[in-house]
Design an enzyme around this catalytic site. Sequence first.
Site, short mmCIF file in Angstrom:
data_model
loop_
_atom_site.label_atom_id
_atom_site.label_comp_id
_atom_site.label_asym_id
_atom_site.label_seq_id
_atom_site.Cartn_x
_atom_site.Cartn_y
_atom_site.Cartn_z
N HIS A 131 62.72 9.05 -60.23
CA HIS A 131 63.88 9.16 -59.35
C HIS A 131 65.01 8.26 -60.17
O HIS A 131 64.31 7.44 -60.89
CB HIS A 131 63.61 8.40 -58.09
CG HIS A 131 62.50 8.87 -57.36
ND1 HIS A 131 61.19 8.38 -57.17
CD2 HIS A 131 62.39 9.62 -56.04
CE1 HIS A 131 60.44 8.91 -56.41
NE2 HIS A 131 61.36 9.44 -55.69
N ASP A 190 64.50 4.82 -59.79
CA ASP A 190 63.42 3.84 -60.62
C ASP A 190 63.88 3.64 -61.68
O ASP A 190 63.31 2.46 -62.50
CB ASP A 190 62.32 4.97 -60.90
CG ASP A 190 62.11 5.93 -59.61
OD1 ASP A 190 61.96 5.22 -58.63
OD2 ASP A 190 61.21 6.84 -59.79
N GLU A 244 59.19 18.98 -51.34
CA GLU A 244 57.79 18.24 -51.15
C GLU A 244 57.64 18.01 -49.97
O GLU A 244 58.39 17.32 -49.16
CB GLU A 244 57.75 17.17 -52.16
CG GLU A 244 56.36 16.26 -52.18
CD GLU A 244 56.43 15.09 -52.98
OE1 GLU A 244 57.02 15.00 -54.03
OE2 GLU A 244 55.91 13.95 -52.41
N GLU A 270 51.62 17.28 -52.12
CA GLU A 270 50.87 15.90 -52.22
C GLU A 270 49.61 15.92 -51.32
O GLU A 270 49.64 16.06 -50.03
CB GLU A 270 51.75 14.95 -52.01
CG GLU A 270 51.31 13.69 -52.22
CD GLU A 270 52.51 12.48 -52.11
OE1 GLU A 270 53.43 12.66 -52.85
OE2 GLU A 270 51.83 11.45 -51.61
N ASP A 277 51.22 10.74 -58.15
CA ASP A 277 51.66 9.92 -57.34
C ASP A 277 51.10 8.81 -56.54
O ASP A 277 50.82 9.00 -55.43
CB ASP A 277 52.56 10.92 -56.19
CG ASP A 277 53.92 10.46 -55.53
OD1 ASP A 277 53.99 9.10 -55.77
OD2 ASP A 277 54.57 11.28 -54.68
N HIS A 318 49.93 13.65 -48.23
CA HIS A 318 50.82 14.28 -47.28
C HIS A 318 50.27 15.49 -46.49
O HIS A 318 50.43 15.65 -45.23
CB HIS A 318 52.09 14.76 -48.05
CG HIS A 318 53.08 14.07 -48.72
ND1 HIS A 318 54.09 14.21 -49.33
CD2 HIS A 318 52.89 12.53 -48.87
CE1 HIS A 318 54.92 13.16 -49.61
NE2 HIS A 318 53.92 12.21 -49.44
N ASP A 365 50.18 6.98 -45.44
CA ASP A 365 50.22 7.49 -47.04
C ASP A 365 50.27 6.26 -47.92
O ASP A 365 50.99 5.59 -48.45
CB ASP A 365 51.70 7.89 -47.18
CG ASP A 365 51.91 8.90 -48.32
OD1 ASP A 365 50.67 9.07 -48.94
OD2 ASP A 365 53.09 9.12 -48.71
C1 XLS Z 1 56.52 9.93 -50.73
C2 XLS Z 1 56.77 10.96 -51.95
C3 XLS Z 1 57.63 10.76 -53.08
C4 XLS Z 1 57.88 12.03 -53.81
C5 XLS Z 1 59.29 11.94 -54.45
O1 XLS Z 1 55.79 9.79 -50.12
O2 XLS Z 1 55.57 11.31 -52.22
O3 XLS Z 1 56.99 9.72 -54.02
O4 XLS Z 1 56.98 12.43 -54.53
O5 XLS Z 1 60.36 11.52 -53.97
NI NI Z 2 55.09 12.68 -53.86
NI NI Z 3 54.05 10.58 -50.83
#
Ligand code: XLS
Ligand code: NI
Ligand code: NI
Length: 435
Positions: A101, A104, A232, A268, A339, A271, A307
């Site tokens: 990002h 970061d 995502e 993910e 991640d 998620h 998460d």
């Molecule tokens: C947060 C997300 C984030 C995305 C990128 O839960 O996983 O890390 O992958 O913004």
């Molecule tokens: Ni992510």
């Molecule tokens: Ni995440």
Amino acid sequence: MSTGFFDGIAPVRYAGPESTDPLSFRHYDPEARVMGRRLEDHLRFAVAYWHSFAWEGNDPFGGPTFVRPWHPQDEMGRARMKADVAFEMFALLGQPFFCFHDADVRPETGDYAGNLAGLDEITDYFGPKMEETGTGLLWGTANLFTHRRFMSGAATNPDPDVFAFAAATVKGCMDATHKLGGQNYVLWGGREGYETLLNTDLEQELDHLARFLHMVVDYKHKIGFQGTILIEPKPQEPTKHQYDYDVATTAGFLRKHGLESEVKINIECGHAVLAGHSFEHEIALAVAEGMFGSIDMNRNDYQSGWDTDQFPNNVPEVALAYYHILKGGGFGTGGTNFDAKLRRQSIDPQDLVAAHVGAMDVCARALKAAAAMLEDGGLEQALRERYAGWSRPEAQAMLQGDLAAIQKRVLDEGIAPEPRSGRQEILEAYVNRFV
Ligand code: XLS
Ligand code: NI
Ligand code: NI
């Protein structure tokens, strides 16, 4: 010149399954061939800059636990040091890709122009390091959720000035991703959702979200970015309800707004679990929708309902995820982005390297198991048998017919179906032979 951060840690090598060294690969041999393809090209690993280098170990009850030489992360000199260390780790691991990002990699200056200048400067600094280490950019993204200006959303903020700030930020991040040859651009709607419907015009917010996404796609074409735009999904956290809830919701949203051929999905593991699904369910559904893009590999703690972004360590689960990826044709521009973050007590530089080594091994082992299952064909054979009735002409004709014609056939032929076993336990035991 080395930063010395990883002093004493040698480049990680494949040492074979008998190795007991936590800093050697036991299963990930990048050159090994699986289904005719190099393992590295199958898995397309990426390190997530945010968890590994930007997160300082805070949790809701405590402050930073990691003490790193690039803290505090508030000026460009230390942003460069952080980049030096990050690329040292990519090289140690032989990571083909990384993801980041904007927030970061550059300090937060509090204003748009300052942030953009920092991003431009640090991504210029990345360029030669990427060349030197052979690390590519899997995806870039914009952090539209940490700063307080985004507390009520970015593209879905009630304040048009925040929408503008977010749009300008995404443009800057897409430019940076394009400049670095990124293979994808990701949008995770971290605060695109709501805390309470009492203060939220849900319909208007969803329209704005769609309009924003169209602008992203238009801009991609305008600058000739060849990568894939990825959404995502996540059901909640940080907001109580997030609009891109899961793959099904996202697929419906994309189709409603005519974006289904332009945007794919980054799935993910944690998620998926938060949304009440399995990882492989989300992958299989995205493949079925023609929208599978990439994965964020991690795992949640099954008790905490949060998460937790842990590194993966469950081979049977990961194997089923890769099974559906391979069955769907594998990754195109996507890959396996870790991640995942260390537990906040894992404070040594060695922990950071070992976490990735262990996770890469889990994925390699899982992918090999998935490939072996596909090559053996047992699951596919079982599917073919289970659905075999549908190859009969009268079954196919039924799909072209109507309810009345079907009723007539049921009456005329006296159709009286007999239930057949789904054989779930037999299939589970079959999988167990490979993992
Ligand atoms: C947060 C997300 C984030 C995305 C990128 O839960 O996983 O890390 O992958 O913004
Ligand atoms: Ni992510
Ligand atoms: Ni995440």
